[in-house]
Design a protein around this motif. Structure first.
Motif, mmCIF file in Angstrom:
data_model
loop_
_atom_site.group_PDB
_atom_site.id
_atom_site.type_symbol
_atom_site.label_atom_id
_atom_site.label_comp_id
_atom_site.label_asym_id
_atom_site.label_seq_id
_atom_site.Cartn_x
_atom_site.Cartn_y
_atom_site.Cartn_z
ATOM 1 N N ILE A 55 -8.525 8.049 -15.600
ATOM 2 C CA ILE A 55 -9.672 7.163 -15.765
ATOM 3 C C ILE A 55 -9.519 5.943 -14.863
ATOM 4 O O ILE A 55 -10.490 5.467 -14.263
ATOM 5 C CB ILE A 55 -9.866 6.764 -17.246
ATOM 6 C CG1 ILE A 55 -11.151 5.931 -17.421
ATOM 7 C CG2 ILE A 55 -8.687 5.990 -17.768
ATOM 8 C CD1 ILE A 55 -12.403 6.664 -17.216
ATOM 9 N N VAL A 112 -14.413 4.662 -7.711
ATOM 10 C CA VAL A 112 -15.860 4.350 -7.764
ATOM 11 C C VAL A 112 -16.121 2.950 -7.228
ATOM 12 O O VAL A 112 -17.050 2.725 -6.443
ATOM 13 C CB VAL A 112 -16.378 4.491 -9.216
ATOM 14 C CG1 VAL A 112 -17.742 3.866 -9.374
ATOM 15 C CG2 VAL A 112 -16.432 5.962 -9.617
ATOM 16 N N THR A 127 -16.820 13.363 -13.152
ATOM 17 C CA THR A 127 -16.954 12.060 -12.471
ATOM 18 C C THR A 127 -17.701 12.225 -11.148
ATOM 19 O O THR A 127 -18.577 11.428 -10.802
ATOM 20 C CB THR A 127 -15.565 11.450 -12.219
ATOM 21 O OG1 THR A 127 -14.816 11.442 -13.437
ATOM 22 C CG2 THR A 127 -15.695 10.039 -11.690
ATOM 23 N N ALA A 159 -17.420 9.288 -16.241
ATOM 24 C CA ALA A 159 -15.956 9.276 -16.405
ATOM 25 C C ALA A 159 -15.580 8.860 -17.834
ATOM 26 O O ALA A 159 -14.723 9.487 -18.469
ATOM 27 C CB ALA A 159 -15.333 8.305 -15.395
ATOM 28 N N ALA A 160 -16.221 7.818 -18.327
ATOM 29 C CA ALA A 160 -15.899 7.309 -19.663
ATOM 30 C C ALA A 160 -16.223 8.348 -20.727
ATOM 31 O O ALA A 160 -15.421 8.601 -21.639
ATOM 32 C CB ALA A 160 -16.680 6.015 -19.922
ATOM 33 N N ALA A 168 -22.353 3.381 -9.255
ATOM 34 C CA ALA A 168 -21.228 2.960 -10.100
ATOM 35 C C ALA A 168 -21.514 3.215 -11.579
ATOM 36 O O ALA A 168 -20.662 3.718 -12.317
ATOM 37 C CB ALA A 168 -20.935 1.474 -9.876
ATOM 38 N N PHE A 175 -12.385 16.659 -15.727
ATOM 39 C CA PHE A 175 -12.694 15.221 -15.590
ATOM 40 C C PHE A 175 -13.193 14.907 -14.187
ATOM 41 O O PHE A 175 -14.156 14.163 -13.991
ATOM 42 C CB PHE A 175 -11.445 14.396 -15.915
ATOM 43 C CG PHE A 175 -11.605 12.927 -15.652
ATOM 44 C CD1 PHE A 175 -11.098 12.348 -14.489
ATOM 45 C CD2 PHE A 175 -12.270 12.113 -16.557
ATOM 46 C CE1 PHE A 175 -11.251 10.985 -14.240
ATOM 47 C CE2 PHE A 175 -12.427 10.753 -16.310
ATOM 48 C CZ PHE A 175 -11.916 10.189 -15.153
ATOM 49 N N TYR A 222 -13.819 11.238 -20.542
ATOM 50 C CA TYR A 222 -12.434 10.879 -20.860
ATOM 51 C C TYR A 222 -12.220 10.746 -22.357
ATOM 52 O O TYR A 222 -11.186 11.172 -22.883
ATOM 53 C CB TYR A 222 -12.083 9.558 -20.161
ATOM 54 C CG TYR A 222 -10.646 9.190 -20.298
ATOM 55 C CD1 TYR A 222 -10.250 8.173 -21.174
ATOM 56 C CD2 TYR A 222 -9.661 9.856 -19.561
ATOM 57 C CE1 TYR A 222 -8.926 7.835 -21.305
ATOM 58 C CE2 TYR A 222 -8.338 9.526 -19.689
ATOM 59 C CZ TYR A 222 -7.972 8.508 -20.555
ATOM 60 O OH TYR A 222 -6.646 8.178 -20.688
ATOM 61 N N ALA A 282 -21.416 7.060 -12.261
ATOM 62 C CA ALA A 282 -20.057 7.622 -12.120
ATOM 63 C C ALA A 282 -19.149 7.138 -13.243
ATOM 64 O O ALA A 282 -18.420 7.931 -13.858
ATOM 65 C CB ALA A 282 -19.479 7.240 -10.757
ATOM 66 N N LEU A 283 -19.181 5.849 -13.539
ATOM 67 C CA LEU A 283 -18.309 5.311 -14.584
ATOM 68 C C LEU A 283 -18.725 5.809 -15.961
ATOM 69 O O LEU A 283 -17.870 6.075 -16.825
ATOM 70 C CB LEU A 283 -18.330 3.776 -14.543
ATOM 71 C CG LEU A 283 -17.680 3.172 -13.282
ATOM 72 C CD1 LEU A 283 -17.821 1.656 -13.267
ATOM 73 C CD2 LEU A 283 -16.208 3.565 -13.183
#
Lengths: 274, 157
Positions: free
Chosen positions: A8, A15, B52, B82-83, B75, B48, B86, B78-79
């Motif tokens: 992460i 990013v 992402t 990912a979050a 951003a 993962f 995860y 993508a974040l």
């Protein structure tokens, strides 16, 4: 440090780096190359999708507003009907104005005679246009014997007059007679009504010199003799000539220049201006 | 094959987002179909890295086509992906996870946008986008599950 070792953490850093690099490139070059490429490639698809969605939106709106369109349509139809009616009325008024203007011009051109304008309000019961009724009479200065004319020509003579009405015998009335002159040859004669010709709205020319050289199409005008009609007013046109076996003129059939079936306003000559 | 399907879905939803969704505007809000797709894919995806990257690619495409700030959208997408990917929660089924996480992220995003634009954070400016995005997730998740991930239906809890 452990955060940056986890996936992460790596993802967040990656990013942020990509976003920062893109921002720097955009700042210095003014455009983002990725955006430019994506827009160029996707433009046909977004155009197509926009076109389709617009079409669907129009159809949905049409269905949604169908009842409103129907009501609006009915209102517009009613408006159109009303406007057509007004249009017709305007056309009638315009026609009337033109006729009255023509009559006014005629009145102004006859300076030696006094005149009264009147409206035709009725025809003889036989509907043969040999007699008409007008809406002015003695109170307006109209008396029996007065001449009635229009811009087209001679209508006839007043035979009866009441306070506010008058009866006019037209030139085709069996009892009427009018002194005329053939405008081309200056031959004189008399127009008389005829009970049979009256049905065809015609009259006949008599008392003309048997050797007179008149032809079909000759125009007949008032001669001014007899003191009834002013001179040089149109009376009619010769349509047929009847001759005897020697070729001598018997009589001629005359079509009046005035259309008695379309008479609305007339001018009555009721005196001479001193 | 799965990646191609995901890419096709992403392109279709982005085109819909840029050309169609403005016709279904309610309280000045439109559904964020692409964002809902990214959340659903991130919940369902086990890889993962793929989740992402998918979020990043969708962010790039979305930012490019809609004219929003390219870097911010990239951003955010993508974040978020990912979050969501995860944080593995095992107690809820995928659909509920997607709904919950989409709602939370939409609230955070709405507040952030209001603060950045120096506007007031009203209930309507938060609730309307949440409801719209949750509705989008409820529609997209089963379709994605059936067409891309071919997962059997599980119980809610």
């Amino acid at each position: 440090m452990s955060f940056f070792k986890k996936k992460i953490g790596v993802a967040v850093i990656a990013v942020l780096i990509i976003a920062a690099v893109s921002s720097v490139i955009t700042h210095f070059s003014g455009t983002n190359p990725i955006t430019a490429v994506v827009r160029t490639v996707m433009s046909p698809f977004t155009n197509g999708a926009a076109h389709i969605s617009r079409w669907i939106d129009e159809q949905v709106n049409f269905i949604w507003e169908a009842s409103a369109y129907k009501e609006q349509n009915e209102q517009l139809e009613a408006q159109i009907t009303e406007l057509k009616k007004k249009n017709k009325e305007v056309a009638v008024y315009q026609e009337e104005v033109e006729r009255l203007n023509t009559l006014l011009e005629l009145k102004n051109s006859i300076t030696n005679y006094s005149t009264v304008a009147a409206v035709v309000i009725g025809y003889s019961s036989s509907n043969q246009y040999d007699r008409i009724e007008i809406n002015k009479g003695v109170f307006s200065g109209i008396n029996p014997g007065n001449t009635v004319i229009t811009a087209d020509g001679v209508v006839g003579t007043v035979t009866e007059a009441g306070p506010n009405w008058a009866m006019v015998d037209t030139v085709i009335a069996p009892k009427s007679s009018t002194g005329i002159r053939v405008s081309r040859t200056d031959d004189v004669g008399v127009i008389e009504g005829d009970s049979e010709l009256c049905r065809e709205m015609m009259c006949k020319l008599t008392f003309v010199d048997k050797e007179a050289n008149i032809i079909v199409g000759d125009i007949l005008e008032t001669s001014g003799t007899g003191g009834i009609y002013p001179p040089s007013l149109n009376v009619g046109t010769i349509r047929e000539i009847s001759a005897d076996s020697m070729g001598m003129l018997n009589y001629a059939v005359v079509e009046p220049t005035v259309d008695f079936s379309e008479l609305h306003e007339v001018l009555v000559i009721n005196g001479v201006v001193q | 094959m799965k990646r191609i399907k995901l890419l096709i879905w992403a392109v279709v939803l982005i085109i819909l987002d840029s050309s169609v969704t403005h016709y279904i505007r309610i309280f000045d809000t439109v559904p964020a179909l692409t964002y809902a797709f990214v959340i659903c894919a991130a919940v369902m995806e086990e890889d993962f890295k793929l989740a992402t990257i998918l979020g990043g690619v969708c962010g790039m495409l979305y930012g490019s086509l809609t004219g929003r700030s390219f870097e911010t959208v990239f951003a955010a997408f993508a974040l978020s992906a990912a979050a969501v990917n995860y944080i593995k929660g095992k107690s809820l089924c995928g659909l509920l996870k997607a709904v919950f996480r989409c709602a939370v992220l939409t609230i955070l995003g709405s507040v952030a946008i209001s603060v950045l634009n120096r506007g007031a954070v009203t209930a309507l400016s938060v609730v309307a986008p949440v409801l719209y995005n949750v509705a989008a997730v409820l529609v997209i998740y089963p379709i994605l599950e059936h067409t891309v991930y071919n997962q059997k239906k599980k119980s809610l809890i």
